[in-house]
Design an enzyme around this catalytic site. Sequence first.
Site, PDB file in Angstrom:
ATOM      1  N   TYR A  10      44.701  12.463  42.836  1.00 31.43           N
ATOM      2  CA  TYR A  10      44.069  13.001  44.236  1.00 31.43           C
ATOM      3  C   TYR A  10      42.630  12.212  44.248  1.00 31.43           C
ATOM      4  O   TYR A  10      42.050  11.941  43.628  1.00 31.43           O
ATOM      5  CB  TYR A  10      43.822  14.588  44.065  1.00 31.43           C
TER       6      TYR A  10
ATOM      7  N   HIS B  85      57.185  11.668  42.664  1.00 32.95           N
ATOM      8  CA  HIS B  85      57.335  13.155  42.335  1.00 32.95           C
ATOM      9  C   HIS B  85      58.625  13.427  42.052  1.00 32.95           C
ATOM     10  O   HIS B  85      59.181  14.163  41.452  1.00 32.95           O
ATOM     11  CB  HIS B  85      56.709  13.860  43.673  1.00 32.95           C
TER      12      HIS B  85
ATOM     13  N   HIS C  43      50.738  15.532  39.650  1.00 36.85           N
ATOM     14  CA  HIS C  43      49.681  14.836  39.918  1.00 36.85           C
ATOM     15  C   HIS C  43      48.636  14.632  38.693  1.00 36.85           C
ATOM     16  O   HIS C  43      48.870  15.475  37.851  1.00 36.85           O
ATOM     17  CB  HIS C  43      48.569  15.767  40.881  1.00 36.85           C
TER      18      HIS C  43
HETATM   19 ZN   LIG Z   1      51.545  14.549  45.472  1.00 36.56          ZN
END
Ligand SMILES: [Zn+2]
Length: 290
Positions: free
Chosen positions: A246, A194, A200
Amino acid sequence: MTPSAGLLLLLLLGLSRAHPLEEARQEEEIQDQEIQNEEIQDEEMQNEEILDEEMQDEDKDGVDMTTRILTANNGTEKLLMEGDLLFPTSRNAMTCWYNSCLWRKASNGQVVVPYVVSSQFPSYERQMIEGAMRAFAGRTCVRFVPRRNENDYISIGSQQGCWSALGRQGGRQELSLNRGGCMYGGVIQHELNHALGFQHEQTRSDRDSYVQINWNNIIQSSAYNFQKQNTNNLNTPYDYSSIMHYGRTAFSVGYGRETITPIPNRNVAIGQRNGLSRWDIQRINLLYKC
Ligand SMILES: [Zn+2]
Protein backbone atom coordinates in the site's frame (compact mmCIF):
# COMPACT_ATOMS: atom_id res chain seq x y z
CA MET A 1 -42.20 49.22 5.95
CA THR A 2 -44.33 52.37 6.31
CA PRO A 3 -45.84 53.85 3.13
CA SER A 4 -43.64 56.94 3.40
CA ALA A 5 -40.47 54.88 3.71
CA GLY A 6 -41.50 52.87 0.67
CA LEU A 7 -42.05 56.04 -1.26
CA LEU A 8 -38.65 57.36 -0.23
CA LEU A 9 -37.03 54.14 -1.42
CA LEU A 10 -38.77 54.32 -4.78
CA LEU A 11 -37.68 57.91 -5.12
CA LEU A 12 -34.07 57.07 -4.32
CA LEU A 13 -34.16 54.17 -6.75
CA GLY A 14 -35.55 56.44 -9.45
CA LEU A 15 -32.86 59.03 -8.74
CA SER A 16 -30.04 56.56 -8.92
CA ARG A 17 -31.35 55.11 -12.19
CA ALA A 18 -31.71 58.54 -13.64
CA HIS A 19 -28.21 59.57 -12.69
CA PRO A 20 -25.93 58.91 -15.70
CA LEU A 21 -22.70 59.20 -13.70
CA GLU A 22 -23.97 56.71 -11.18
CA GLU A 23 -24.87 54.35 -14.00
CA ALA A 24 -21.42 54.65 -15.53
CA ARG A 25 -19.83 53.92 -12.18
CA GLN A 26 -22.00 50.87 -11.73
CA GLU A 27 -21.09 49.67 -15.19
CA GLU A 28 -17.43 50.11 -14.39
CA GLU A 29 -17.88 48.14 -11.23
CA ILE A 30 -19.60 45.37 -13.14
CA GLN A 31 -16.77 45.31 -15.67
CA ASP A 32 -14.18 45.23 -12.89
CA GLN A 33 -16.04 42.38 -11.30
CA GLU A 34 -16.10 40.52 -14.61
CA ILE A 35 -12.37 41.00 -15.06
CA GLN A 36 -11.81 39.78 -11.51
CA ASN A 37 -14.00 36.77 -12.18
CA GLU A 38 -12.02 35.98 -15.30
CA GLU A 39 -8.81 36.23 -13.31
CA ILE A 40 -10.19 33.89 -10.69
CA GLN A 41 -11.26 31.47 -13.39
CA ASP A 42 -7.82 31.64 -14.98
CA GLU A 43 -6.25 30.95 -11.63
CA GLU A 44 -8.59 28.03 -11.05
CA MET A 45 -7.75 26.62 -14.44
CA GLN A 46 -4.05 26.95 -13.70
CA ASN A 47 -4.57 25.21 -10.39
CA GLU A 48 -6.40 22.45 -12.17
CA GLU A 49 -3.54 22.12 -14.61
CA ILE A 50 -1.09 21.87 -11.72
CA LEU A 51 -3.29 19.24 -10.09
CA ASP A 52 -3.45 17.33 -13.38
CA GLU A 53 0.34 17.45 -13.62
CA GLU A 54 0.64 16.20 -10.06
CA MET A 55 -1.75 13.37 -10.82
CA GLN A 56 0.27 12.47 -13.89
CA ASP A 57 3.45 12.47 -11.84
CA GLU A 58 1.82 10.21 -9.34
CA ASP A 59 0.63 7.96 -12.13
CA LYS A 60 4.14 7.78 -13.46
CA ASP A 61 5.71 6.63 -10.20
CA GLY A 62 2.48 4.98 -9.09
CA VAL A 63 2.72 6.32 -5.56
CA ASP A 64 -0.90 7.17 -5.28
CA MET A 65 -2.41 4.13 -6.94
CA THR A 66 -3.54 2.69 -3.63
CA THR A 67 -5.63 5.77 -3.15
CA ARG A 68 -7.05 5.16 -6.59
CA ILE A 69 -8.07 1.64 -5.68
CA LEU A 70 -9.51 2.72 -2.36
CA THR A 71 -11.35 5.66 -3.93
CA ALA A 72 -12.76 3.40 -6.59
CA ASN A 73 -13.94 1.07 -3.83
CA ASN A 74 -15.79 3.71 -1.86
CA GLY A 75 -19.43 2.82 -1.82
CA THR A 76 -19.11 -0.78 -2.89
CA GLU A 77 -21.58 -3.04 -1.15
CA LYS A 78 -19.11 -5.92 -1.13
CA LEU A 79 -17.52 -6.82 2.16
CA LEU A 80 -13.86 -6.07 1.61
CA MET A 81 -10.76 -6.67 3.72
CA GLU A 82 -7.82 -4.31 3.42
CA GLY A 83 -9.72 -2.26 0.90
CA ASP A 84 -9.80 -4.65 -2.02
CA LEU A 85 -9.85 -8.26 -0.84
CA LEU A 86 -13.19 -9.96 -1.12
CA PHE A 87 -14.15 -11.32 2.28
CA PRO A 88 -14.14 -15.09 1.99
CA THR A 89 -17.55 -16.63 2.57
CA SER A 90 -16.62 -20.27 2.44
CA ARG A 91 -13.07 -20.51 3.69
CA ASN A 92 -10.53 -18.81 5.80
CA ALA A 93 -8.35 -16.67 3.59
CA MET A 94 -5.42 -17.15 5.93
CA THR A 95 -5.20 -20.80 5.05
CA CYS A 96 -5.00 -19.98 1.35
CA TRP A 97 -1.33 -19.52 1.75
CA TYR A 98 -0.82 -23.11 2.69
CA ASN A 99 -1.56 -24.49 -0.74
CA SER A 100 -5.29 -25.01 -0.36
CA CYS A 101 -6.07 -22.08 -2.64
CA LEU A 102 -3.42 -22.52 -5.27
CA TRP A 103 -4.28 -22.92 -8.90
CA ARG A 104 -3.43 -26.30 -10.29
CA LYS A 105 -0.46 -27.09 -12.39
CA ALA A 106 -0.92 -28.84 -15.72
CA SER A 107 1.28 -31.72 -16.85
CA ASN A 108 3.35 -29.31 -18.96
CA GLY A 109 4.38 -27.46 -15.80
CA GLN A 110 2.19 -24.45 -16.47
CA VAL A 111 -0.23 -23.15 -13.87
CA VAL A 112 -3.45 -22.53 -15.71
CA VAL A 113 -5.83 -19.86 -14.45
CA PRO A 114 -8.97 -19.86 -16.60
CA TYR A 115 -10.84 -16.60 -16.91
CA VAL A 116 -13.80 -14.95 -18.57
CA VAL A 117 -14.09 -11.21 -19.22
CA SER A 118 -17.45 -9.49 -19.17
CA SER A 119 -18.72 -7.95 -22.39
CA GLN A 120 -18.99 -4.69 -20.39
CA PHE A 121 -15.38 -4.04 -21.39
CA PRO A 122 -14.74 -2.59 -24.85
CA SER A 123 -11.96 -4.20 -26.84
CA TYR A 124 -9.22 -1.75 -25.81
CA GLU A 125 -9.92 -2.48 -22.15
CA ARG A 126 -9.92 -6.20 -22.80
CA GLN A 127 -6.51 -5.67 -24.37
CA MET A 128 -5.37 -3.89 -21.21
CA ILE A 129 -6.50 -6.85 -19.12
CA GLU A 130 -4.75 -9.28 -21.46
CA GLY A 131 -1.65 -7.09 -21.34
CA ALA A 132 -1.58 -7.31 -17.55
CA MET A 133 -1.93 -11.09 -17.81
CA ARG A 134 1.03 -11.26 -20.17
CA ALA A 135 3.18 -9.63 -17.47
CA PHE A 136 2.72 -12.89 -15.50
CA ALA A 137 3.19 -15.19 -18.49
CA GLY A 138 6.46 -13.53 -19.49
CA ARG A 139 8.32 -14.35 -16.29
CA THR A 140 6.43 -17.04 -14.42
CA CYS A 141 4.74 -20.34 -15.21
CA VAL A 142 1.29 -18.83 -14.58
CA ARG A 143 -0.92 -18.66 -17.65
CA PHE A 144 -4.23 -16.87 -17.62
CA VAL A 145 -6.20 -18.60 -20.36
CA PRO A 146 -9.75 -18.04 -21.65
CA ARG A 147 -12.03 -20.55 -19.94
CA ARG A 148 -13.34 -23.49 -21.89
CA ASN A 149 -15.15 -25.79 -19.50
CA GLU A 150 -13.02 -25.62 -16.35
CA ASN A 151 -14.87 -25.58 -13.02
CA ASP A 152 -12.65 -23.09 -11.28
CA TYR A 153 -12.19 -19.75 -12.99
CA ILE A 154 -11.99 -16.01 -12.55
CA SER A 155 -14.88 -13.95 -13.82
CA ILE A 156 -13.71 -10.40 -14.50
CA GLY A 157 -16.39 -7.75 -14.50
CA SER A 158 -16.82 -4.04 -13.93
CA GLN A 159 -18.53 -3.88 -10.57
CA GLN A 160 -18.16 -1.18 -7.94
CA GLY A 161 -14.47 -0.89 -7.18
CA CYS A 162 -11.32 -2.92 -7.81
CA TRP A 163 -11.19 -6.11 -5.77
CA SER A 164 -10.47 -9.81 -5.89
CA ALA A 165 -10.74 -12.92 -3.80
CA LEU A 166 -7.57 -14.34 -2.29
CA GLY A 167 -6.32 -17.39 -4.17
CA ARG A 168 -8.43 -20.02 -5.91
CA GLN A 169 -11.85 -20.21 -4.30
CA GLY A 170 -13.35 -23.11 -6.24
CA GLY A 171 -15.98 -22.56 -8.93
CA ARG A 172 -16.62 -19.16 -10.41
CA GLN A 173 -14.91 -16.38 -8.52
CA GLU A 174 -15.40 -12.72 -9.19
CA LEU A 175 -12.73 -10.12 -9.75
CA SER A 176 -13.91 -6.56 -10.25
CA LEU A 177 -12.15 -3.91 -12.30
CA ASN A 178 -14.41 -0.92 -12.35
CA ARG A 179 -14.17 0.73 -15.75
CA GLY A 180 -14.20 4.15 -14.14
CA GLY A 181 -11.41 3.66 -11.63
CA CYS A 182 -9.37 0.49 -12.07
CA MET A 183 -8.21 0.39 -15.66
CA TYR A 184 -4.50 0.74 -15.03
CA GLY A 185 -2.03 -2.00 -15.89
CA GLY A 186 -0.57 -2.06 -12.38
CA VAL A 187 -3.95 -2.10 -10.66
CA ILE A 188 -5.04 -5.03 -12.82
CA GLN A 189 -1.81 -6.90 -12.00
CA HIS A 190 -2.36 -6.17 -8.30
CA GLU A 191 -5.85 -7.72 -8.34
CA LEU A 192 -4.73 -10.70 -10.44
CA ASN A 193 -1.92 -11.31 -7.95
CA HIS A 194 -4.49 -11.46 -5.13
CA ALA A 195 -6.32 -14.10 -7.16
CA LEU A 196 -3.07 -16.10 -7.27
CA GLY A 197 -2.99 -16.03 -3.45
CA PHE A 198 -0.85 -13.03 -2.54
CA GLN A 199 -1.74 -10.70 0.28
CA HIS A 200 -0.70 -7.11 0.86
CA GLU A 201 2.97 -6.67 1.60
CA GLN A 202 2.39 -4.37 4.58
CA THR A 203 0.37 -7.04 6.40
CA ARG A 204 3.34 -9.44 6.38
CA SER A 205 4.02 -11.11 9.68
CA ASP A 206 7.39 -9.33 9.97
CA ARG A 207 6.29 -5.92 8.74
CA ASP A 208 6.93 -4.09 12.02
CA SER A 209 10.65 -4.22 11.32
CA TYR A 210 10.18 -2.44 8.02
CA VAL A 211 7.26 -0.06 8.31
CA GLN A 212 5.73 1.93 11.09
CA ILE A 213 1.96 1.93 11.18
CA ASN A 214 0.73 5.33 12.33
CA TRP A 215 -2.47 4.26 14.06
CA ASN A 216 -3.41 7.85 14.95
CA ASN A 217 -3.59 8.76 11.26
CA ILE A 218 -5.81 5.85 10.30
CA ILE A 219 -9.56 6.26 9.98
CA GLN A 220 -10.69 4.40 13.08
CA SER A 221 -13.24 2.20 11.33
CA SER A 222 -10.56 1.14 8.84
CA ALA A 223 -7.92 0.17 11.38
CA TYR A 224 -8.64 -3.54 10.89
CA ASN A 225 -7.11 -3.23 7.43
CA PHE A 226 -3.70 -2.87 9.05
CA GLN A 227 -3.76 -6.05 11.12
CA LYS A 228 -0.80 -8.29 10.52
CA GLN A 229 -1.53 -11.60 8.83
CA ASN A 230 0.10 -14.94 9.29
CA THR A 231 1.70 -14.80 5.88
CA ASN A 232 3.99 -17.24 4.18
CA ASN A 233 6.86 -15.01 3.22
CA LEU A 234 8.60 -17.70 1.21
CA ASN A 235 11.96 -16.70 2.73
CA THR A 236 11.93 -13.57 0.63
CA PRO A 237 12.86 -10.15 1.99
CA TYR A 238 10.33 -7.47 2.83
CA ASP A 239 9.71 -5.72 -0.47
CA TYR A 240 8.91 -2.00 -0.39
CA SER A 241 8.69 -2.07 -4.18
CA SER A 242 6.07 -4.83 -4.27
CA ILE A 243 2.98 -4.14 -6.32
CA MET A 244 1.13 -5.53 -3.29
CA HIS A 245 2.36 -2.78 -0.96
CA TYR A 246 0.00 0.00 0.00
CA GLY A 247 0.94 3.65 -0.40
CA ARG A 248 1.72 5.83 2.58
CA THR A 249 -1.66 7.47 2.94
CA ALA A 250 -4.01 4.49 2.59
CA PHE A 251 -7.07 4.93 4.84
CA SER A 252 -5.72 8.24 6.10
CA VAL A 253 -7.76 10.59 8.24
CA GLY A 254 -6.53 13.58 6.24
CA TYR A 255 -4.62 14.73 3.21
CA GLY A 256 -0.92 13.95 3.49
CA ARG A 257 -1.22 12.25 6.89
CA GLU A 258 0.84 9.09 6.53
CA THR A 259 -0.59 5.83 7.76
CA ILE A 260 2.42 3.75 6.70
CA THR A 261 5.97 5.06 7.04
CA PRO A 262 8.98 2.99 5.97
CA ILE A 263 11.64 2.56 8.67
CA PRO A 264 14.42 3.33 9.24
CA ASN A 265 14.52 5.32 5.99
CA ARG A 266 11.20 7.05 5.71
CA ASN A 267 11.95 8.18 2.14
CA VAL A 268 11.82 4.72 0.61
CA ALA A 269 9.12 4.63 -2.07
CA ILE A 270 6.09 2.44 -1.38
CA GLY A 271 2.79 1.85 -3.12
CA GLN A 272 3.94 1.56 -6.73
CA ARG A 273 1.48 0.18 -9.27
CA ASN A 274 3.69 0.14 -12.33
CA GLY A 275 4.04 -3.60 -12.46
CA LEU A 276 5.18 -6.75 -10.66
CA SER A 277 8.47 -6.21 -8.84
CA ARG A 278 11.41 -8.58 -9.08
CA TRP A 279 10.39 -10.15 -5.77
CA ASP A 280 6.72 -10.32 -6.75
CA ILE A 281 7.78 -12.45 -9.69
CA GLN A 282 10.22 -14.48 -7.62
CA ARG A 283 7.44 -15.27 -5.12
CA ILE A 284 5.03 -16.43 -7.79
CA ASN A 285 7.74 -18.75 -9.06
CA LEU A 286 8.43 -20.00 -5.51
CA LEU A 287 4.79 -20.46 -4.49
CA TYR A 288 3.88 -22.27 -7.68
CA LYS A 289 7.23 -24.02 -8.01
CA CYS A 290 7.67 -22.76 -11.55
ZN1 LIG B 1 -5.07 -5.29 -2.77
